[in-house]
Enzyme design. Sequence first.
Site, PDB file in Angstrom:
ATOM      1  N   SER A  25       0.835  -1.196   0.000  1.00 32.38           N
ATOM      2  CA  SER A  25       0.000   0.000   0.000  1.00 32.38           C
ATOM      3  C   SER A  25       0.869   1.246   0.000  1.00 32.38           C
ATOM      4  CB  SER A  25      -0.880   0.006   1.259  1.00 32.38           C
ATOM      5  OG  SER A  25      -1.546   1.242   1.396  1.00 32.38           O
TER       6      SER A  25
ATOM      7  N   TYR B 177      -2.876  -1.282   9.697  1.00 25.51           N
ATOM      8  CA  TYR B 177      -2.868  -1.641   8.274  1.00 25.51           C
ATOM      9  C   TYR B 177      -1.495  -1.364   7.664  1.00 25.51           C
ATOM     10  CZ  TYR B 177      -4.137  -1.732   3.346  1.00 25.51           C
ATOM     11  OH  TYR B 177      -4.190  -2.014   1.997  1.00 25.51           O
TER      12      TYR B 177
END
Length: 113
Positions: A5, A18
């Site tokens: 990400s 995350y």
Amino acid sequence: MNISSGLTRFAYPGRIAYAAMKGAVEVMTHYMAKELGSRRIAVNTVAPGAIQTDFSGGMVRDNPGIARHIAEVTALGRPGLSDDIGPMIASLLSGDNRWVNAQRIEVFGGPAI
């Protein structure tokens, strides 16, 4: 092929778990590339940026203010679409890229450059 990400490079409140998990995926990619290299298996990570999907409740897709901000700070002038990611992954998995190994490849559109 692993998926990371943009949040491993940019810090936003509320995303610590995350981002930490995706950072671990990037480290794992290096180890996998090293350990699988003798078998001629390449391992890379693709790191998408802000993509208009259901992620985080669809905030990039459904919030015009967020989408506008992303467009303003991205060189290509818009948030990403899921169709921007798939072809990159397919290309990376093709024989044309057989010598690409242990890399983090950003598919971002050029934010904050």
